[in-house]
Scaffold this active site. Structure first.
Site, short mmCIF file in Angstrom:
data_model
loop_
_atom_site.label_atom_id
_atom_site.label_comp_id
_atom_site.label_asym_id
_atom_site.label_seq_id
_atom_site.Cartn_x
_atom_site.Cartn_y
_atom_site.Cartn_z
N LYS A 114 119.86 151.57 71.97
CA LYS A 114 119.73 153.57 71.97
C LYS A 114 119.14 153.43 70.35
CE LYS A 114 121.38 154.59 76.54
NZ LYS A 114 122.42 155.47 77.37
N LYS A 195 114.69 145.83 81.80
CA LYS A 195 114.69 146.27 83.44
C LYS A 195 114.47 147.76 83.65
CE LYS A 195 118.29 149.80 81.95
NZ LYS A 195 119.39 150.17 81.50
N LYS A 198 115.09 154.73 83.16
CA LYS A 198 114.56 155.99 83.72
C LYS A 198 113.66 156.83 82.71
CE LYS A 198 118.45 157.45 85.18
NZ LYS A 198 119.85 158.60 85.34
P1 TYM Z 1 122.79 155.15 84.54
O1 TYM Z 1 122.75 156.51 85.18
O2 TYM Z 1 121.75 155.04 83.23
O3 TYM Z 1 122.54 155.13 85.73
C1 TYM Z 1 123.31 154.80 87.41
C2 TYM Z 1 123.30 153.61 87.51
O4 TYM Z 1 121.86 152.77 87.65
C3 TYM Z 1 122.23 151.67 87.82
N1 TYM Z 1 121.00 150.82 87.11
C4 TYM Z 1 120.38 149.86 87.19
N2 TYM Z 1 121.02 149.31 87.85
C5 TYM Z 1 119.71 147.83 88.74
N3 TYM Z 1 119.01 147.59 88.18
C6 TYM Z 1 118.65 148.35 87.15
N4 TYM Z 1 117.13 148.86 86.85
C7 TYM Z 1 118.89 149.89 87.15
N5 TYM Z 1 118.98 150.48 85.74
C8 TYM Z 1 120.23 151.49 86.08
C9 TYM Z 1 123.32 151.43 86.73
O5 TYM Z 1 123.75 150.21 85.93
C10 TYM Z 1 124.08 152.65 87.41
O6 TYM Z 1 124.88 151.65 87.34
N6 TYM Z 1 126.71 155.12 81.80
C11 TYM Z 1 126.77 155.47 83.29
C12 TYM Z 1 127.27 156.07 83.99
C13 TYM Z 1 128.14 156.48 83.96
C14 TYM Z 1 129.10 155.73 84.11
C15 TYM Z 1 130.77 156.09 84.00
C16 TYM Z 1 129.23 154.47 85.81
C17 TYM Z 1 128.78 157.64 82.89
N7 TYM Z 1 130.42 157.26 83.10
C18 TYM Z 1 131.64 155.33 84.98
C19 TYM Z 1 129.98 154.31 86.30
C20 TYM Z 1 131.37 154.83 86.02
C21 TYM Z 1 124.97 155.80 82.99
O7 TYM Z 1 124.28 155.93 82.09
O8 TYM Z 1 124.17 154.89 84.34
#
Ligand code: TYM
Length: 336
Positions: A114, A195, A198
């Protein structure tokens, strides 16, 4: 009586929620409801680690709440809340940042990726995983269901919990990541070596949860495949495109791999794509319809989020008091 396993997970209100988020994370959250105590957090504090337009952020936070509810998150069974509504997250994150070696954060692959995309890197982007650790540890979560890309952050959370416990006495449960075998990493349709993300807004990269049927057909039709013309699950990087389509099919139909391979035996990629498009459209149709109904009633959304915040505070606040006590602060009257 033994307590039900606690589950915590988070998701950023950054718009463009896609089928990777759904299959990697949200579907697992929904499936665990009832048997486990679920906390699902819309992480707006994390969202501002990269520049955000305030009006967009506010709109996307409500949109994400509506989408999660439309996907099956049931506020009777899951505490659904917005991170900034529970002050302990920011407070705990500060305490943790004071016991996190800089080297741990500089090693994070997501930070490095990032940071490369930003003209100027803000401190919050580096300390992002510290805030994630605060999210998880405040709730004594046993399990953190996520996609593969979050694994390293959860390992850091475990290290941090152990470090705090060692320095100040047993305080935190050590959580474990729960990552599905299939769906842990849904790849971009236009490029199966990266992957699905978003932040990648090119048409045909992702299937967004609220995409209409024509858009879904268009994206799947153009998905990158290979020249083997053989429909089977495979770890071969050269077959990653077809493998990705098959995983999406597997997770949405619930059919077994041998069954799927037998079903498509002798058929071409065109047939796989046509059938998959219809499966995706039918799976997302009720979600999209429910989403628009929920978006029609913002007051109801805010009411659900207010209840969630209250339930979350009831857990996070006493834990925060314990943390402050452990590190040696004099507690103010309202904390005692
Ligand atoms: P975020 O918002 O990027 O994504 C949310 C969830 O979706 C999963 N994900 C995917 N899984 C499979 N294939 C993909 N291409 C894909 N893209 C995203 C992510 O792994 C995630 O589970 N840092 C985290 C948010 C967060 C969080 C936490 C998660 C903040 N605090 C505490 C767990 C526990 C994030 O940016 O997810």
């Amino acid at each position: 009586m033994t307590r039900k396993p606690r589950v915590f997970s988070g998701i950023q209100p950054s718009g463009n929620l896609h089928i990777g988020n759904y299959l990697g994370a949200i579907q697992q959250w929904v499936a665990g409801q009832g048997q486990k105590t679920n906390f699902i957090c819309i992480v707006d504090l994390h969202a501002i680690t990269v520049p955000q337009n305030p009006a967009d952020l506010r709109r996307q936070t409500r949109e994400l709440a509506a989408l999660l509810l439309a996907c099956g998150i049931d506020p009777q069974q899951t505490t659904l809340f917005v991170q900034s509504h529970v002050r302990a997250h920011a407070e705990c994150s500060w305490v943790f940042s004071c016991i996190t070696p800089l080297g741990w954060l500089e090693r994070m692959t997501q930070y490095k990726a990032k940071a490369q995309k930003q003209e100027s890197v803000m401190t919050g982007l580096l300390t992002y995983p510290v805030l994630m650790a605060a999210d998880i540890l405040l709730y004594d979560a046993d399990e953190v269901p996520v996609g593969e890309d979050q694994k390293q952050h959860i390992e850091l959370t475990r290290d941090l919990a152990q470090r705090f416990n060692y320095l100040f006495g047993e305080t935190f449960v050590i959580p474990k990541p729960v990552i599905r075998e299939s769906g842990a990493r849904i790849m971009g349709l236009d490029d199966p070596t990266v992957k699905m993300s978003k932040s990648e807004t090119a048409r045909g990269h992702a299937i967004r949860i609220i995409d209409d049927p024509d858009e879904i057909r268009w994206a799947i039709k153009r998905a990158v495949t290979d020249s083997f013309n053989e429909i089977r699950f495979s770890d071969d990087p050269e077959r990653a495109g077809v493998n990705n389509l098959l995983q999406i099919y597997e997770l949405l139909t619930g059919r077994s791999r041998p069954e799927i391979e037998a079903h498509f035996a002798g058929k071409g990629y065109g047939a796989l794509k046509r059938e998959l498009a219809e499966v995706v459209i039918e799976a997302l149709r009720p979600i999209r319809e429910r989403y628009y109904q929920l978006m029609d009633d913002p007051a109801e959304l805010d009411r659900i989020l207010a209840i969630g915040a209250e339930q979350a505070r009831a857990v996070a606040e006493p834990k925060m008091t314990l943390i402050l006590e452990r590190v040696g602060f004099v507690l103010p009257k309202d904390r005692r």
